[in-house]
Design a protein around this motif. Sequence first.
Motif, PDB file in Angstrom:
ATOM      1  N   UNK A   1      13.506 -19.318  -6.581  1.00  0.00           N
ATOM      2  CA  UNK A   1      12.701 -20.032  -5.852  1.00  0.00           C
ATOM      3  C   UNK A   1      11.456 -18.886  -5.524  1.00  0.00           C
ATOM      4  N   UNK A   2      12.048 -17.609  -5.378  1.00  0.00           N
ATOM      5  CA  UNK A   2      10.941 -16.575  -4.935  1.00  0.00           C
ATOM      6  C   UNK A   2      10.519 -15.868  -5.956  1.00  0.00           C
ATOM      7  N   UNK A   3       9.416 -15.129  -5.784  1.00  0.00           N
ATOM      8  CA  UNK A   3       8.739 -14.440  -7.038  1.00  0.00           C
ATOM      9  C   UNK A   3       9.570 -13.143  -7.310  1.00  0.00           C
ATOM     10  N   UNK A   4       9.499 -12.573  -8.446  1.00  0.00           N
ATOM     11  CA  UNK A   4      10.089 -11.322  -8.873  1.00  0.00           C
ATOM     12  C   UNK A   4       9.600 -10.102  -7.739  1.00  0.00           C
ATOM     13  N   UNK A   5      10.660  -9.270  -7.629  1.00  0.00           N
ATOM     14  CA  UNK A   5      10.063  -8.275  -6.206  1.00  0.00           C
ATOM     15  C   UNK A   5       9.275  -7.312  -7.079  1.00  0.00           C
ATOM     16  N   UNK A   6       8.490  -6.628  -6.024  1.00  0.00           N
ATOM     17  CA  UNK A   6       7.638  -5.636  -6.481  1.00  0.00           C
ATOM     18  C   UNK A   6       8.268  -4.250  -6.320  1.00  0.00           C
ATOM     19  N   UNK A   7       9.602  -4.217  -5.748  1.00  0.00           N
ATOM     20  CA  UNK A   7      10.151  -2.961  -5.647  1.00  0.00           C
ATOM     21  C   UNK A   7      11.580  -3.073  -6.049  1.00  0.00           C
ATOM     22  N   UNK A   8      12.295  -2.221  -6.607  1.00  0.00           N
ATOM     23  CA  UNK A   8      13.552  -2.406  -7.137  1.00  0.00           C
ATOM     24  C   UNK A   8      14.573  -1.939  -6.165  1.00  0.00           C
ATOM     25  N   UNK A   9      14.200  -1.439  -5.226  1.00  0.00           N
ATOM     26  CA  UNK A   9      15.526  -0.832  -4.087  1.00  0.00           C
ATOM     27  C   UNK A   9      14.676  -1.461  -2.747  1.00  0.00           C
ATOM     28  N   UNK A  10      15.655  -1.505  -1.626  1.00  0.00           N
ATOM     29  CA  UNK A  10      15.576  -1.653  -0.408  1.00  0.00           C
ATOM     30  C   UNK A  10      14.824  -0.508   0.406  1.00  0.00           C
ATOM     31  N   UNK A  11      13.519  -0.493   0.680  1.00  0.00           N
ATOM     32  CA  UNK A  11      12.721   0.643   1.226  1.00  0.00           C
ATOM     33  C   UNK A  11      13.116   0.933   2.712  1.00  0.00           C
ATOM     34  N   UNK A  12      13.159   2.063   3.109  1.00  0.00           N
ATOM     35  CA  UNK A  12      13.300   2.496   4.277  1.00  0.00           C
ATOM     36  C   UNK A  12      12.122   2.436   5.174  1.00  0.00           C
ATOM     37  N   UNK A  13      11.681   1.540   6.299  1.00  0.00           N
ATOM     38  CA  UNK A  13      10.271   1.447   6.741  1.00  0.00           C
ATOM     39  C   UNK A  13       9.545   0.940   5.845  1.00  0.00           C
ATOM     40  N   UNK A  14       9.777  -0.195   5.013  1.00  0.00           N
ATOM     41  CA  UNK A  14       8.759  -0.722   3.915  1.00  0.00           C
ATOM     42  C   UNK A  14       7.509  -1.052   4.641  1.00  0.00           C
ATOM     43  N   UNK A  15       7.484  -1.445   5.936  1.00  0.00           N
ATOM     44  CA  UNK A  15       6.368  -1.974   6.224  1.00  0.00           C
ATOM     45  C   UNK A  15       5.273  -0.764   6.416  1.00  0.00           C
ATOM     46  N   UNK A  16       5.656   0.300   6.394  1.00  0.00           N
ATOM     47  CA  UNK A  16       4.442   1.378   6.629  1.00  0.00           C
ATOM     48  C   UNK A  16       4.392   2.342   5.402  1.00  0.00           C
ATOM     49  N   UNK A  17       5.223   2.019   4.123  1.00  0.00           N
ATOM     50  CA  UNK A  17       5.204   2.669   2.907  1.00  0.00           C
ATOM     51  C   UNK A  17       3.950   2.313   2.336  1.00  0.00           C
ATOM     52  N   UNK A  18       3.196   3.479   1.901  1.00  0.00           N
ATOM     53  CA  UNK A  18       1.711   3.344   1.540  1.00  0.00           C
ATOM     54  C   UNK A  18       1.643   2.431   0.087  1.00  0.00           C
ATOM     55  N   UNK A  19       2.501   2.443  -0.703  1.00  0.00           N
ATOM     56  CA  UNK A  19       2.462   1.881  -1.810  1.00  0.00           C
ATOM     57  C   UNK A  19       2.513   0.324  -1.711  1.00  0.00           C
ATOM     58  N   UNK A  20       3.711  -0.164  -0.882  1.00  0.00           N
ATOM     59  CA  UNK A  20       3.936  -1.639  -0.524  1.00  0.00           C
ATOM     60  C   UNK A  20       2.808  -1.913   0.227  1.00  0.00           C
ATOM     61  N   UNK A  21       2.238  -1.394   1.273  1.00  0.00           N
ATOM     62  CA  UNK A  21       1.095  -1.635   1.953  1.00  0.00           C
ATOM     63  C   UNK A  21      -0.018  -1.958   1.138  1.00  0.00           C
ATOM     64  N   UNK A  22      -0.398  -1.018   0.244  1.00  0.00           N
ATOM     65  CA  UNK A  22      -1.380  -1.442  -0.519  1.00  0.00           C
ATOM     66  C   UNK A  22      -1.409  -2.576  -1.592  1.00  0.00           C
ATOM     67  N   UNK A  23      -0.064  -2.869  -1.958  1.00  0.00           N
ATOM     68  CA  UNK A  23      -0.025  -3.892  -2.886  1.00  0.00           C
ATOM     69  C   UNK A  23      -0.040  -5.192  -2.047  1.00  0.00           C
TER      70      UNK A  23
END
Length: 702
Positions: free
Chosen positions: A441-463
Motif C-alpha cells: 500500500x505504501x511507496x518504496x522507501x527513499x532510505x534503506x535504513x532507519x535513521x537516527x533523528x531522521x527529521x533533522x537529517x539534511x538529505x531526508x529533509x531536502x527530499x
Amino acid sequence: MPGSRKGSRVFTLEEELELTSHKVFESRFVFEVSTEVVNKVGGIYTVIKTKTGHMVDVLGDNYCLIGPLNEALVSVEVEVCEPDTPQLLATVQSMRDRGVKVVFGRWLVEGYPRVILFDIGSQAWQAENWKREFWEVSHIGVPYHDKESMDSLVFGFLVTWFIGEFRAQFEEGRGPLIVAQFHEWLAGIAVVMCRTRHIDCATIFTTHATLLGRYLCAGKVDFYNNLPYFDVDKEAGDRGIYHRYCIERAAAHACHVFTTVSDITGLEAEHLLKRKPDVVTPNGINVVKFAALHEFQNMHAKSKGKINDFVRGHFYGHYDFDLDNTLYLFSAGRYEFSNKGADMFLESLARLNYMLKSSGSKTTVVAFLIFPAKTNNFNVDSLRGQAVVKQMKETVSAIQDRIGTRIFETCLRGHLPDPKELIHQDEIVQLKRCIYATTRPNLPPVCTHNMIDDFHDPILSTLRSVHLFNDTSDRVKVIFHPEFLSSTSPLLSMDYDQFVRGCHLGVFPSYYEPWGYTPAECTVMGIPSISTNLSGFGGFMEKAVTDPESYGIYIIDRMFKNPEESQQQLSKCLFDFCRLSRRQRIIQRNRTERLSDILDWKSLGQYYTKAQELACKRFRPDLFENLETPGMMTPVSRPFSAVASPSSSKATSPSSSKGGSPVHSDDEEDDDPAYRFDPAAEDDQLSNKLDKLKVDLKNANP
C-alpha cells in the motif's frame, strides 16, 4: 674551457657537474612521513598506500615510510623484520637502547616498501621537555589537553631524532642525499625541528587541505568569495585551533618546498597559510589495464545486473518501469552535505524529474546517495522487498525447471507438448501467491535504513522539500543508503568498486574538495562523472584534457557562476546525459576509460619527483644548480569521432561540450548518420596521441 675526457668525448666542467648532480639525485634516500602510514584515518592513507608501488619502482629500498605505531593494523598489514642495511639497523638500535619502541618491517602493499613505526606512548614522558624546546624555537605553544596535538609533538620529535641519527651514521660529506616529505600539520612539527636543528636533509611539506579551510567550510561560510579577506588568526582562535594552525603555517614556511594536491588547494593555502605552493602534486591511482577493450564493458554489464536485482526488490509493488531504459546515477563520500554538493545534486534531481516528465521521456533515473550516517538498523520494508523478490525468483526457477523436464519427456516420446498441460494448477496457485505478495500500500522507501533523528537529517529533509518520494509518476527515483557498501550486506551485497562499475554516471558537484578520489575512480573504471572546478580533480582534468566533456568528464562551474547558474548547468548536464542512446553511452565509456593512464601514479609520480628535485636545488644550490626538473604532460586532445557536425544535422555522439544531444531511441541509433565513422581510424588516431603522451612522459622522467 678545460674539461675531462671520458672515452672519446671531452666533458666540460659544467657537464661534469651536471652528471654528478644527476648521479647524486638518483641515489637519494627518501623518507615519507605521515600519521596515516599503516594507520587508516582518512584519504591520505589511500594516497600513500597506492603510491608505494611507483615510489619503490623509482627508488627501490632507498624509499622508506615513517608513521606512528598502530598495533591492530601492524599485526595484519606489516611483515615485521630487522633492517637489512647497517646504517638503518644502527639507527633503530640506538633509539631502542634509549627506550623508544620502534617497529621496522615491510608494508604488505604494492611495492613491499620499508616502514618504520614509532610507539608514541613509549616517549610520552618527554613531552614536557619537547614542548619547551618547541616553544623556544617557534614560540608556538601546544596545550596539554589537546591529545592529538600532543601526539603530533611526540611523533614530530621522534621523526626528527630518527632522521638526525640516520644522518650521523655516515661520515660527513659521504652519506646519501636525504629528502624527507611530510604530510599534513600532524607531521609539521618534524619539519620545523629538522630545520631548526640544522639536520642535513631536504624537506618537503604537503598539505592535502588546510586545517582552517576545513573548519571554515564546515561552518557554511561563503568560503571562496571571502578567501582574501579572512582574518586568519581570529578565525583560527575563534574555533580553538590556533596552535594547530600555527604548526601548519610554520611547517609551510620552514620547508624547502611547499606542495599541495591541487590548484584550488594552492589558492586556499596562499591566502590562509600565506605561502603559494611551489609544486602541485596531484593524487594518482593504481590503474589495472585490461587486455581487451570490451572487458571493462562486460564488467559494467555484470555489475549492473546485480544493481538491477536490488532495484527489483526495493521497488516491488511499484516496479512499473523498464530496467533496460533505466539509468543509475550515484554520489558518495563523507557525509558533508554542502561541501560534497549533495544539496545541489538533490535540487538538480528534482528539476531533472520535471524535465523528463515534461518532455514525455520514458527514461527512468535511479539516483543512489551513499553517505555514511547514524542509523539504528536496516529498514524492514527494504529487507522484506529483497526477500519477496528472492522467493518469487526461486519459485519461478523451480517451475521453469519442471516445465523444461515435461517438454523434454514429451518430445522424447515423439509428441509435441500441449501448452495447456505444461503448467499445473498448483503451480499457477504458487505464482499467484507470489504475485499477491508483491502488492504494497505504501511507496518504496527513499532510505534503506532507519535513521537516527531522521527529521533533522539534511538529505531526508531536502527530499521532503523537493517532493521526491519515489512516486509512480516520478521519472527520478532516489535511494539513500547511509552506510558504506559491502559484499556481506544482506541488502545491497556489493563492494564499492563493483557498485561503481554498474552505474552509468557519478555525480560529485562538490563545493569544497581538495582533490576528489571518487570521480577519479569513476574515470579509471570507465564511468563518466560530473565534478566541479572547485574540486582538485575537476581543475586538473580541465588542464590535462582539451575537451573533458567529450570524454565523459563533465565539469560544473561553481567558481565563476552564481549558485542558480551552476544549478541550471548541472540540471541541463543530467538531462542531456539522460537523452543519450545506449550506443552513445557505450562510446562515451570507452573514451572515459582511455583517460585512466593520465591518472596513474606512473604518470602523476613525476610531480613528486619534480618537488624532490626542487627541494634538492634549494637545499644544495651549489650541487644541483644544473639539475633539470621534469616537463609536464601534453594535454589529451579532443577525440576525432566527436568533431561537431553541421547545425542542421544531428549532434555527434556523445555531443561536444559546446552543444546538447538530441533524443535517440535504441531502435533508431543505427540509422543515425553521425555514427558512420571508422572505429579503427579513431583508435589509430588515439593510439598515436597516447604514444606521443608516453614519449613526453618518458622524456620528462629520463
